[in-house]
Write an enzyme that holds these catalytic residues in place. Structure first.
Site, short mmCIF file in Angstrom:
data_model
loop_
_atom_site.label_atom_id
_atom_site.label_comp_id
_atom_site.label_asym_id
_atom_site.label_seq_id
_atom_site.Cartn_x
_atom_site.Cartn_y
_atom_site.Cartn_z
CB CYS A 137 -0.90 -0.01 1.23
SG CYS A 137 -1.92 1.47 1.38
CB CYS B 271 -0.45 2.17 5.76
SG CYS B 271 -1.25 0.69 5.10
CB CYS C 45 -5.22 -0.54 2.36
SG CYS C 45 -4.02 -0.98 3.65
CB CYS D 71 -4.32 3.11 5.77
SG CYS D 71 -4.00 2.82 4.01
CB CYS E 51 -9.45 -4.28 -11.67
SG CYS E 51 -9.07 -3.25 -13.07
#
Length: 197
Positions: free
Chosen positions: A114, A117, A163, A166, A186
């Protein structure tokens, strides 16, 4: 149902699952859940019927290894930490144009994290060429990716993926991926950071 009755009465739209939209004539236009009505496929969409790709237990809010509690990060701080494109995609649920993202055609071995984070999200071995112009994966890492119903496009309900640490918007998941999962995650390149092996 006659077309004259459709034009004389407003329509009520009800999302009955993440892959169908139901339509029935009624008074003011409303969006809400409903059990039975006429069902129509969502405009060629193959949205996932899965309501969540994560386990029922909540992941820790503290980013592993960084000591940063992302629940306390303000919007102003996100704007400072991210590029304009990364902020638009991850914090405002934007979408980058197809075939323009950094990772759509990358074959590098590694782990995609991510951008907000640093949580590991996808392994490169689960990446495949979907022909869509966005990086596509058939499976996330553990329960690090969560999903929820996205009704932002009125006639095309989809399943948004975020995510799990976060809440960064990553993209969407569809039920047209390869074996072994049949899923196509996707994902916007702007939400990812590849750490090569």
């Amino acid at each position: 149902m006659a077309s004259s009755s459709l034009s004389s009465s407003p329509l009520r739209f009800s999302a009955i699952s993440s892959s169908f939209l139901s339509i029935s004539p009624s008074s003011p236009l409303l969006i809400h859940r409903r059990r039975t009505t006429l069902s129509l496929p969502a405009m060629g969409s193959s949205a996932s019927s899965s309501s969540s790709s994560s386990s029922s237990s909540q992941p820790p809010r503290e980013v592993q290894g960084s000591g940063v509690d992302v629940s306390s990060v303000s919007e102003e701080e996100w704007k400072k930490r991210l590029t304009q494109q990364q902020y638009y995609v991850t914090r405002q649920k934007g979408t980058e144009r197809a075939f323009t993202g950094e990772y759509w055609n990358t074959k590098t071995t590694g782990v995609y994290h991510c951008i907000c984070c640093d949580t590991p999200l996808f392994e490169s071995k689960t990446k495949f060429d979907s022909g869509t112009g966005w990086p596509s994966y058939y499976k996330p890492i553990g329960s690090n990716v969560k999903s929820k119903l996205d009704l932002s496009i009125f006639f095309m309900p989809r399943t948004e993926v975020l995510c799990a640490v976060c809440d960064a918007h990553l993209g969407h998941v569809f039920d047209d991926g390869p074996a072994p999962t049949g899923k196509r995650y996707c994902i916007n390149s702007a939400s990812l950071k590849l750490k090569p092996e």
